[in-house]
Design a protein around this motif. Sequence first.
Motif, PDB file in Angstrom:
ATOM      1  N   ARG B 181       0.834  -1.210   0.000  1.00  0.00           N
ATOM      2  CA  ARG B 181       0.000   0.000   0.000  1.00  0.00           C
ATOM      3  C   ARG B 181       0.866   1.257   0.000  1.00  0.00           C
ATOM      4  O   ARG B 181       0.559   2.245  -0.674  1.00  0.00           O
ATOM      5  CB  ARG B 181      -0.928  -0.011   1.217  1.00  0.00           C
ATOM      6  CG  ARG B 181      -2.000  -1.096   1.131  1.00  0.00           C
ATOM      7  CD  ARG B 181      -2.783  -1.251   2.425  1.00  0.00           C
ATOM      8  NE  ARG B 181      -3.662  -2.431   2.356  1.00  0.00           N
ATOM      9  CZ  ARG B 181      -4.879  -2.418   1.822  1.00  0.00           C
ATOM     10  NH1 ARG B 181      -5.378  -1.310   1.332  1.00  0.00           N
ATOM     11  NH2 ARG B 181      -5.601  -3.527   1.772  1.00  0.00           N
ATOM     12  N   GLU B 203      -8.261   4.142 -10.882  1.00  0.00           N
ATOM     13  CA  GLU B 203      -9.555   4.100 -10.202  1.00  0.00           C
ATOM     14  C   GLU B 203     -10.295   2.802 -10.549  1.00  0.00           C
ATOM     15  O   GLU B 203     -10.996   2.235  -9.720  1.00  0.00           O
ATOM     16  CB  GLU B 203     -10.384   5.343 -10.569  1.00  0.00           C
ATOM     17  CG  GLU B 203      -9.830   6.604  -9.887  1.00  0.00           C
ATOM     18  CD  GLU B 203     -10.505   7.897 -10.331  1.00  0.00           C
ATOM     19  OE1 GLU B 203     -10.590   8.827  -9.518  1.00  0.00           O
ATOM     20  OE2 GLU B 203     -10.938   7.976 -11.503  1.00  0.00           O
ATOM     21  N   ASP B 207      -8.383  -2.190  -6.960  1.00  0.00           N
ATOM     22  CA  ASP B 207      -8.680  -3.385  -6.167  1.00  0.00           C
ATOM     23  C   ASP B 207      -7.887  -4.591  -6.659  1.00  0.00           C
ATOM     24  O   ASP B 207      -7.368  -5.381  -5.863  1.00  0.00           O
ATOM     25  CB  ASP B 207     -10.184  -3.680  -6.195  1.00  0.00           C
ATOM     26  CG  ASP B 207     -10.980  -2.547  -5.555  1.00  0.00           C
ATOM     27  OD1 ASP B 207     -10.390  -1.804  -4.744  1.00  0.00           O
ATOM     28  OD2 ASP B 207     -12.168  -2.381  -5.893  1.00  0.00           O
ATOM     29  N   ARG B 294     -11.728  13.654  -4.971  1.00  0.00           N
ATOM     30  CA  ARG B 294     -11.464  12.481  -5.815  1.00  0.00           C
ATOM     31  C   ARG B 294     -10.050  11.948  -5.575  1.00  0.00           C
ATOM     32  O   ARG B 294      -9.843  10.737  -5.457  1.00  0.00           O
ATOM     33  CB  ARG B 294     -11.645  12.886  -7.283  1.00  0.00           C
ATOM     34  CG  ARG B 294     -11.550  11.743  -8.251  1.00  0.00           C
ATOM     35  CD  ARG B 294     -11.908  12.193  -9.653  1.00  0.00           C
ATOM     36  NE  ARG B 294     -11.421  11.258 -10.645  1.00  0.00           N
ATOM     37  CZ  ARG B 294     -11.395  11.500 -11.958  1.00  0.00           C
ATOM     38  NH1 ARG B 294     -11.847  12.666 -12.428  1.00  0.00           N
ATOM     39  NH2 ARG B 294     -10.931  10.591 -12.793  1.00  0.00           N
ATOM     40  N   ALA B 297      -9.975  10.383  -2.140  1.00  0.00           N
ATOM     41  CA  ALA B 297     -10.721   9.125  -2.101  1.00  0.00           C
ATOM     42  C   ALA B 297      -9.877   7.964  -2.628  1.00  0.00           C
ATOM     43  O   ALA B 297      -9.888   6.860  -2.066  1.00  0.00           O
ATOM     44  CB  ALA B 297     -12.015   9.260  -2.913  1.00  0.00           C
ATOM     45  N   LEU B 298      -9.138   8.209  -3.710  1.00  0.00           N
ATOM     46  CA  LEU B 298      -8.302   7.135  -4.270  1.00  0.00           C
ATOM     47  C   LEU B 298      -7.222   6.723  -3.264  1.00  0.00           C
ATOM     48  O   LEU B 298      -6.942   5.537  -3.073  1.00  0.00           O
ATOM     49  CB  LEU B 298      -7.664   7.604  -5.583  1.00  0.00           C
ATOM     50  CG  LEU B 298      -6.825   6.548  -6.324  1.00  0.00           C
ATOM     51  CD1 LEU B 298      -7.682   5.363  -6.748  1.00  0.00           C
ATOM     52  CD2 LEU B 298      -6.114   7.168  -7.535  1.00  0.00           C
ATOM     53  N   ARG B 301      -8.846   4.693  -0.606  1.00  0.00           N
ATOM     54  CA  ARG B 301      -9.153   3.337  -1.086  1.00  0.00           C
ATOM     55  C   ARG B 301      -7.917   2.442  -1.075  1.00  0.00           C
ATOM     56  O   ARG B 301      -8.026   1.212  -0.936  1.00  0.00           O
ATOM     57  CB  ARG B 301      -9.705   3.390  -2.518  1.00  0.00           C
ATOM     58  CG  ARG B 301     -11.202   3.634  -2.601  1.00  0.00           C
ATOM     59  CD  ARG B 301     -11.646   3.623  -4.059  1.00  0.00           C
ATOM     60  NE  ARG B 301     -11.371   2.357  -4.731  1.00  0.00           N
ATOM     61  CZ  ARG B 301     -11.190   2.209  -6.050  1.00  0.00           C
ATOM     62  NH1 ARG B 301     -11.239   3.284  -6.833  1.00  0.00           N
ATOM     63  NH2 ARG B 301     -10.948   1.022  -6.567  1.00  0.00           N
TER      64      ARG B 301
END
Lengths: 364, 364
Positions: B181, B203, B207, B294, B297-298, B301
């Motif tokens: 990470r 984006e 995952d 934005r 947020a990334l 995540r």
Amino acid sequence: MTESTRQVSVDLGERRYPIHIGRGLLARRDLLDEAVSARQVLVVSNEVVAPLYLHTLQEALGDRRFAAVTLRDGEQEKQLAAMLPVFDELLVQGFGRDCQIIALGGGVIGDLAGFVAATYQRGVAFIQVPTTLLAMVDSSVGGKTGVNHPRGKNMIGAFHQPRAVIADLDVLDTLPDRELRAGMAEVIKYALLGDREFLVWLEDHLDAALARDGDTLAHIVERSCRNKAAIVAADERETGQRALLNLGHTFGHAIEAARGYGDWLHGEAIAAGMCMAAELSARAGWIDDADCARATALIARAGLPTRPPGDIGPERFREFMARDKKNRAGELRLVLLRGLGDAVVTADYPEAALTATLEAASHG
Amino acid sequence: MTESTRQVSVDLGERRYPIHIGRGLLARRDLLDEAVSARQVLVVSNEVVAPLYLHTLQEALGDRRFAAVTLRDGEQEKQLAAMLPVFDELLVQGFGRDCQIIALGGGVIGDLAGFVAATYQRGVAFIQVPTTLLAMVDSSVGGKTGVNHPRGKNMIGAFHQPRAVIADLDVLDTLPDRELRAGMAEVIKYALLGDREFLVWLEDHLDAALARDGDTLAHIVERSCRNKAAIVAADERETGQRALLNLGHTFGHAIEAARGYGDWLHGEAIAAGMCMAAELSARAGWIDDADCARATALIARAGLPTRPPGDIGPERFREFMARDKKNRAGELRLVLLRGLGDAVVTADYPEAALTATLEAASHG
């Protein structure tokens, strides 16, 4: 009497820089304004030189932000740990990448301060203000910076050229006699390795130089710097002929390392080392015995040692020499003479001549 | 299945070098023979990585003379003193200027071993074998080497380009999740500072990356390296646009220094720093709040912090930021956003926006 300032240029393209040689230069604002573009300046000096000249330099730097770090004197101070107080001061002062570092001192200060300049924030500009004859004619010119390691001299360092060298001959007035003679070793080196005309001149003018005659010293500094500048300009990173400047240094570094740094002065070790190189060259039949004796005689006249300490022994010599930076793939490369004023870098000498030279050096 | 090896070139003229990206590269003799011309090789690694990969690398190096130094793990080891055992080993082994150093590890090992290579005998060749995502996408590429000083990160170092970078994606299998990470922070950085298309792609694929999908990670490493290589090739010595790579780093370095190195991982500090840079850009009116959200947020995540520790306070932030290497003449320069995928280096931001950002960060 006002003497004129002499100038030698080290021609490295966009990193070209001047060596100013003359009297009263430390107080010359015009010269410092030309060399020091920075508004933040850190001077690195030592406890012997700082009381004599730091104030004059600070005055000439005008209203720039000024800081100074004073280190102890001596070759044994030229180590990684001694760089820490300099980095500390730079960071405490908040000096940025656009600051400049000035080395005010002999070879130890120049090499160490230059290495700090090479590595602080990955490189800032620096100026050399040499205060010994040895630093003026050799270590301040050419961009070799670094420190010693207990296992070898100048083993940690970087190539980092100064923006200018300011050689103020006035400072030689306070130089101890032993240091002046040590500097003469590097002067004689230029003559032996590539400037036979200078060798003849030195034989005529050595006494005047040792008596500190002003014009004689000015000529010596200028001629030595011209010799060095030409070699550095042709081979900045020592991929070839720059190694010639190491005449006497493979033996000399071994003497320094074996004795512990600071016992023999660098110039003294190099003097004995040059005599060993001349002797080896004679044993190899590359020069005749008369030339070897002539080189040794000049070194002796300068009051310098012509033999290493007798207690090192061939094995320890070889051990230290094996760490020399000139070596490639384990082969011991030496700078030897093919004539007076004509040196070569080579691994192609008779092994027996090296053995005999080391053994002769070990028997008082 | 054999995947193909991807290759990115860092185009620096005669110092041009390849980044090899693929699986099983550590065991590839052909690749190592191409990169390692030396017969004497010293590998620098750490206690976590060495037991896993040193043997494989040693095998692939064949019959070269081989030595290794294993350092402790962690950012707090990245200091001048930790270089000493590496210099010691090089000298004990008698390795010359024609040896090569291989950095096998993350950013700490790469920066430190690279700085040893930059300064051993004034410079020997080295190879980067990064073993973390962060090192693969950022620190192993571009030639910045160095160590930290208690008063500031990477304050002592040199520019010294590797001869090759070998990014073996297999090693990511053993990388702890937190480290993966942290590496994503630098990946997101490239997207935010200059590659909006990559931002959109991330984006969509974040995952899969965090789940360690092979193709996804391969693309991420390659795309990040391409971004970095282009910027480094255009401005090797960071006189201009290379400073864009410092997005989030002025705040991030202050977080690391204030917390003590090793508490927050570098990537975590940079993640929070990028959120602060985005916030400041929004407060200055250069991007709108939606873009700021934005970006944040990334980062969230990716499991990364979006705020600095609340206990640093505006004064200490400013104290550490004042030491940033980008600063000139005392002016604090920051990398800020004029859009997503469009960063600038500037000292020309509203002072009030910086104050508000630092204050907001200090009130949990």
